[in-house]
Design a protein around this motif. Structure first.
Motif, mmCIF file in Angstrom:
data_model
loop_
_atom_site.group_PDB
_atom_site.id
_atom_site.type_symbol
_atom_site.label_atom_id
_atom_site.label_comp_id
_atom_site.label_asym_id
_atom_site.label_seq_id
_atom_site.Cartn_x
_atom_site.Cartn_y
_atom_site.Cartn_z
ATOM 1 N N ARG A 1 0.833 -1.122 -0.019
ATOM 2 C CA ARG A 1 -0.202 -0.012 0.047
ATOM 3 C C ARG A 1 0.848 1.254 0.025
ATOM 4 O O ARG A 1 0.655 2.258 -0.782
ATOM 5 C CB ARG A 1 -0.868 0.006 1.169
ATOM 6 N N SER B 1 2.598 1.896 -3.377
ATOM 7 C CA SER B 1 1.370 2.201 -4.293
ATOM 8 C C SER B 1 0.921 3.720 -4.238
ATOM 9 O O SER B 1 0.766 4.437 -4.937
ATOM 10 C CB SER B 1 0.319 1.349 -4.411
ATOM 11 N N ASN B 2 0.808 4.093 -2.918
ATOM 12 C CA ASN B 2 0.027 5.188 -2.633
ATOM 13 C C ASN B 2 1.117 6.815 -2.337
ATOM 14 O O ASN B 2 0.672 7.618 -2.221
ATOM 15 C CB ASN B 2 -0.812 5.244 -1.386
ATOM 16 N N ILE B 3 2.222 6.427 -1.928
ATOM 17 C CA ILE B 3 3.247 7.491 -1.575
ATOM 18 C C ILE B 3 4.271 7.626 -2.818
ATOM 19 O O ILE B 3 4.843 6.680 -3.024
ATOM 20 C CB ILE B 3 4.047 7.140 -0.316
ATOM 21 N N GLN B 4 4.209 8.566 -3.612
ATOM 22 C CA GLN B 4 5.177 9.007 -4.552
ATOM 23 C C GLN B 4 5.797 10.343 -4.285
ATOM 24 O O GLN B 4 5.162 11.055 -4.095
ATOM 25 C CB GLN B 4 4.202 9.015 -5.935
ATOM 26 N N GLY C 1 7.422 5.367 -1.427
ATOM 27 C CA GLY C 1 6.615 4.400 -0.667
ATOM 28 C C GLY C 1 7.680 3.301 0.031
ATOM 29 O O GLY C 1 7.441 3.167 1.295
ATOM 30 N N TYR D 1 -3.766 2.195 7.586
ATOM 31 C CA TYR D 1 -4.554 3.333 6.869
ATOM 32 C C TYR D 1 -4.283 4.488 6.437
ATOM 33 O O TYR D 1 -4.377 5.070 5.446
ATOM 34 C CB TYR D 1 -5.761 3.489 7.671
ATOM 35 N N ASN E 1 -1.693 7.560 5.133
ATOM 36 C CA ASN E 1 -0.519 7.643 4.194
ATOM 37 C C ASN E 1 0.347 8.814 4.481
ATOM 38 O O ASN E 1 1.207 9.259 3.409
ATOM 39 C CB ASN E 1 -1.007 7.895 2.729
ATOM 40 N N PRO F 1 -9.952 -0.025 1.826
ATOM 41 C CA PRO F 1 -8.986 0.394 2.365
ATOM 42 C C PRO F 1 -9.351 0.386 4.156
ATOM 43 O O PRO F 1 -8.597 -0.158 5.095
ATOM 44 C CB PRO F 1 -8.196 1.697 2.189
#
Length: 417
Positions: free
Chosen positions: A244, A247-250, A263, A314, A316, A382
């Motif tokens: 997760r 995928s979610n933290i760039q 991430g 959960y 980010n 999520p």
């Protein structure tokens, strides 16, 4: 330091081997769920991780049996030699610009089998050459060496995994070759099988009878089931939480430090923070915990631990993740020593090995739940997976709260005998 050099040579060499093998393996294997998810998808990754864990569990039971029958060193050399081959194939399957994920999967699982065979022999060898007075020092040194290597390995893996995977596999292969040479040349055998051991009657039947007796202890079974649910919460960090975050933290900018993190780096730093906090907070709070009410301290620790990992599953936001990890680890520091004490009270002297072996399987079961969590994260929202993590913890707490009176009653009976 002088006490360290008074330990058996096998122990001193094993500390060195464990440090470097743990360091190099933690540069790669905690990130393999991300690797597999990229190439074969999340659902297939969950299956692969589950298969690897099951194979490790089965190999561990065989490793314990054969280390008593053919000798510790022989089994360690055999399994380490096979592990060198798996690392070589993992290296060749991930040449720069040419990745072969399905070959990687095969040898990833084979490596898990080799580790399962190796573990019981290496642990038994340490006990063979130490007495009860030396073991506290030995395990203290191993604890620090292991956690330091995990912290360093996690940090280096976070920095190098994306762009320098081939280099990491080279380091892992080199470390394994050195371990094989040191074991072959300098480690001495500690368990030469006797003729009567080799001709012993049906050992598998004896093992079955032991485990059947343990399984009849409903209090212990409930305890390890609750423990499995509880420790599965942390295992999610290396699986679906890692995916997760990737995928979610760039390119997250960590203000006011102006660090740009992706991430994988956030995940690696979280693992490093976890390890460092365990060491530091254990030192700070160990003396205080001894004077606190046991039951209250344990359940406060459970609550902090579960709350922390629910947020980790959960959020980010990097700062929130780093901050909440402190709460989760502090909760772990509160309850783990008490949990280990209760486990010792539940295991009778004449079946302690069988009880602890089943507890070890439950620990692997926690990892298995963590691997299944990868699939659940694919099919649930999520918030759904966060609820799953929270429910695992709540159910574990309710189970433990229900059986605590019986556990204390058994402790009382043991103290009176």
């Amino acid at each position: 330091m002088s006490e360290f050099f008074q330990l058996h040579r096998n122990v001193r060499l094993r500390v060195i081997i464990i440090f470097f093998s743990t360091l190099t393996s933690n540069m790669i294997f905690p990130f393999m769920s991300i690797y597999f998810a990229r190439f074969i998808g999340i659902s297939a990754t969950s299956i692969i991780l589950s298969i690897a864990i099951l194979c490790n569990m089965a190999a561990g039971m065989l490793g314990g049996y054969f280390s008593d029958r053919i000798g510790r060193k022989k089994l360690m050399i055999l399994s380490e030699g096979l592990r060198v081959i798996t690392y070589l194939m993992l290296l060749l399957s991930n040449l720069p610009g040419n990745a072969f994920p399905y070959i990687t999967i095969v040898f990833f699982v084979m490596n898990s089998i080799c580790s399962g065979l190796y573990g019981p022999a290496s642990e038994a060898m340490l006990l063979d050459v130490t007495n009860s007075g030396q073991r506290k020092l030995m395990y203290s040194i191993l604890y620090w060496a292991t956690n330091l290597s995990i912290a360093l390995g996690g940090t280096l893996g976070a920095l190098l995994f994306n762009n320098h995977l081939f280099l990491l596999f080279m380091l892992l292969l080199f470390s394994s070759i050195c371990s094989f040479i040191i074991t072959y040349k300098f480690i001495v055998e500690t368990n030469l099988p006797q003729e009567e051991q080799i001709k012993k009657r049906n050992v598998f039947k004896d093992l079955f009878l032991n485990y059947r007796t343990v399984m009849k202890d409903s209090l212990f079974i409930l305890f390890i089931l609750a423990s499995m649910l509880l420790f599965s919460i942390e295992s999610h960090l290396a699986n679906f939480i890692a995916i997760r975050l990737e995928s979610n933290i760039q390119d997250f900018v960590l203000s006011p430090l102006h660090w740009t993190l992706d991430g994988i780096q956030v995940y690696g730093y979280l693992r490093t923070e976890n390890t460092i906090l365990v060491i530091v907070l254990s030192i700070i709070f160990t003396q205080f915990i001894k004077t606190w009410p046991e039951k209250r301290t344990m359940f406060i620790g459970f609550s902090m631990y579960i709350f922390g990992y629910v947020i980790l599953s959960y959020s980010n936001q990097a700062w929130i993740l780093f901050g909440i990890m402190v709460i989760a680890v502090l909760g772990e520091v509160f309850f783990v020593p008490i949990y280990e004490s209760l486990l010792g009270d539940l295991a009778p002297d004449h079946l302690r090995g069988s009880y602890l072996a089943l507890n070890k399987i439950a620990t692997k079961g926690a990892s298995l739940i963590g691997a299944i969590g990868v699939y659940l994260a694919h099919v649930l929202s999520p918030i759904g997976i966060t609820i799953f993590v929270g429910l695992s913890g709540v159910i574990a707490i309710l189970m433990l709260y229900t059986i605590m009176p019986a556990i204390y009653e058994r402790r009382k009976q043991i103290n009176e005998t």
